[in-house]
Design an enzyme around this catalytic site. Structure first.
Site, PDB file in Angstrom:
ATOM      1  N   CYS A   1       0.838  -1.196   0.000  1.00  0.00           N
ATOM      2  CA  CYS A   1       0.000   0.000   0.000  1.00  0.00           C
ATOM      3  C   CYS A   1       0.880   1.256   0.000  1.00  0.00           C
ATOM      4  O   CYS A   1       1.626   1.478  -0.934  1.00  0.00           O
ATOM      5  CB  CYS A   1      -1.003  -0.029   1.152  1.00  0.00           C
ATOM      6  SG  CYS A   1      -2.365   1.121   0.889  1.00  0.00           S
TER       7      CYS A   1
ATOM      8  N   HIS B   1      -4.029  -4.583  -0.213  1.00  0.00           N
ATOM      9  CA  HIS B   1      -3.607  -5.178   1.061  1.00  0.00           C
ATOM     10  C   HIS B   1      -3.714  -6.702   0.972  1.00  0.00           C
ATOM     11  O   HIS B   1      -4.803  -7.241   1.161  1.00  0.00           O
ATOM     12  CB  HIS B   1      -4.495  -4.675   2.204  1.00  0.00           C
ATOM     13  CG  HIS B   1      -4.190  -3.264   2.594  1.00  0.00           C
ATOM     14  ND1 HIS B   1      -3.174  -2.951   3.462  1.00  0.00           N
ATOM     15  CD2 HIS B   1      -4.732  -2.095   2.201  1.00  0.00           C
ATOM     16  CE1 HIS B   1      -3.124  -1.636   3.609  1.00  0.00           C
ATOM     17  NE2 HIS B   1      -4.048  -1.089   2.855  1.00  0.00           N
TER      18      HIS B   1
ATOM     19  N   GLU C   1      -2.843  -8.775   3.083  1.00  0.00           N
ATOM     20  CA  GLU C   1      -3.218  -9.285   4.418  1.00  0.00           C
ATOM     21  C   GLU C   1      -4.700  -9.079   4.718  1.00  0.00           C
ATOM     22  O   GLU C   1      -5.187  -9.484   5.768  1.00  0.00           O
ATOM     23  CB  GLU C   1      -2.333  -8.638   5.501  1.00  0.00           C
ATOM     24  CG  GLU C   1      -2.700  -7.214   5.925  1.00  0.00           C
ATOM     25  CD  GLU C   1      -2.235  -6.119   4.963  1.00  0.00           C
ATOM     26  OE1 GLU C   1      -1.868  -6.422   3.807  1.00  0.00           O
ATOM     27  OE2 GLU C   1      -2.263  -4.936   5.374  1.00  0.00           O
TER      28      GLU C   1
END
Lengths: 202, 251
Positions: free
Chosen positions: A79, A184, A186
């Site tokens: 990001c 992202h 994650e």
């Protein structure tokens, strides 16, 4: 061990949890020796570019990342951390990045139709531009979770995958051993974890 | 392009997920961690946790549950309920929340949205509104839908956007728990007014309700609780149905 660089920009809990869920050894750290000794490095980041760039510079961690990139250590920016890898950003002024990947960061505003909302927030598809080992466990058309208002420009040669949002938004970029992901991983479910797993195996 | 989102909402009371009809008559459902896993596996695009803990002493049960979910589930998590100060933002963000939803807290202190947006970014701040028709006007209610604040909902939504909210949750008290479809009239009125994403809540009873919602173009996401909790509708089936009907979904 993967070192997740802690320079005071963003919540690293999800990132470390996601790596742990994959059984990957990782540590959130700002300790230079620990970062140097890590096999790989993740540079995260949420917030404003100028603030993050200053923190990286003042802490000396930005220089360390550049030095380690030169030794061939795999590095992944996520990001805002991905945006930091570029030469410059025009997010509210002009700011220097780490210069590890050619190109600059500019606003989506003015580049996309007014009907498209900013930030570019939500699940968008990956389109592949080049083959790469990072794609080992994902396929074109897999969705990733994006949240950003600025995007990388003038980096076609280094773009591995992009997302369509009025313009082709570079989603995964690469220069040698240095990777960047605009979304992202994650927070992108099983497919996002698959990308992190592939990075850990590079 | 970005997909429309399907978001299950988990109302958490003293560490357990519950669901009321028209905000009353609470029923116990399941553990938040179990349900979060179930939803993640079935393709939920995001999860919303509302903390409806009755007492301050039990608030820790909520943050424990949230931390556990954030350790195991890797999709965006939004937290609401009991968010009145920047410290509350801090508390839930540290447990792994990605977005924080404010409701009564913003009514008590309208500067909260702006302060939070400056500190954590617009994308982190969700303004959640409980709205009910009063004398033909859309009115903001507080305290879980019990108290008429007298605030005009359209003005409140616009102010929220101007103060830096990154998303709006529009919960229609008129249709909540009734399962006769989303409140399209209310959603249309608000989505025409703002340019930030609008999440529709209240009234989903069947998959056709979601199709109608997205076809009408007045929401970016649909949020529901009981139809998912009680397995009347599976998220996987819903998303397949919508995708087959030309609504882009993450499958």
């Amino acid at each position: 061990m993967i070192a997740i660089i802690d320079y005071g920009c963003g919540n690293l809990f999800s990132l470390s949890s996601s790596l742990e869920s994959l059984g990957i050894d990782c540590k959130i750290t700002s300790d230079k020796a620990e970062i140097e000794n890590a096999d790989k490095i993740i540079l995260p980041g949420v917030g404003a570019f100028a603030d993050a760039a200053k923190k990286l510079k003042d802490s000396g961690l930005g220089q360390l990342v550049c030095d380690l990139a030169a030794t061939g250590k795999p590095i992944l920016g996520i990001c805002l951390g991905m945006q930091m890898l570029f030469e410059k950003s025009f997010e509210y002024g002009a700011h220097m990045g780490l210069g590890l990947i050619k190109g600059y960061v500019g606003p989506l505003e003015g580049q996309i139709s007014k009907e498209l909302k900013i930030p570019h927030m939500g699940w968008n598809k990956l389109n592949f531009a080049k083959a790469d080992p990072i794609f080992k466990y994902v396929e074109p058309g897999d969705y990733m979770y994006f949240v950003h208002s600025f995007y990388a420009r003038n980096c076609v040669e280094n773009t591995l995958a992009f997302a369509e949002y009025g313009v082709a938004v570079p989603a995964i970029v690469k220069n040698g051993n240095v990777y960047g992901m605009q979304f992202h991983p994650e927070k992108s479910g099983a497919k996002g974890l698959a990308l992190l797993k592939a990075f850990s195996e590079i | 392009m970005i997909t429309k989102r399907i978001i299950p909402c988990l109302d958490v009371r003293n560490g357990r997920v519950v669901k009321g009809v028209n905000f009353e008559g609470i029923q116990d459902v399941a553990s938040p961690v179990e349900l979060a896993h179930f939803y993640n596996d079935s393709g939920a695009d995001e999860l919303v946790f509302y903390d409806i803990t009755a007492s301050y002493e039990n608030r820790g049960l909520f943050t424990d549950a949230l931390t556990q979910v954030a350790k195991e589930i890797f999709i965006p998590l939004t937290v609401g309920g009991g968010i009145n100060t920047l410290d509350d933002f801090d508390r839930v963000l540290k447990c792994g929340a990605d977005k924080v939803s404010v409701n009564s807290g913003a009514i008590k202190d309208p500067s909260l949205i702006e302060k939070a947006a400056k500190k954590y970014g617009d994308q982190c701040v969700v303004l959640s509104m409980d709205i009910k028709r009063v004398d033909g006007k859309f009115r903001i209610f507080s305290k879980g839908g019990r108290i008429d604040t007298g605030i005009d909902a359209l003005e409140w939504a616009k102010n929220g956007e101007n103060s830096g909210a990154g998303e709006l949750v529009v919960n229609s008290i008129d249709t909540d728990g009734v399962k006769q479809g989303f409140d399209l009239e209310m959603l249309q009125a608000i989505s025409e007014l703002v340019s930030i994403p609008v999440i529709a809540s209240g009234g989903a009873g069947k998959k056709e309700d979601f199709l109608e919602l997205f076809k009408a173009g007045c929401a970016d996401a649909g949020l529901a609780a009981s139809i998912f909790h009680f397995k009347e509708l599976s998220i996987a089936d819903l998303k397949k149905y919508l995708n087959d009907n030309n609504i882009e979904m993450r499958i």
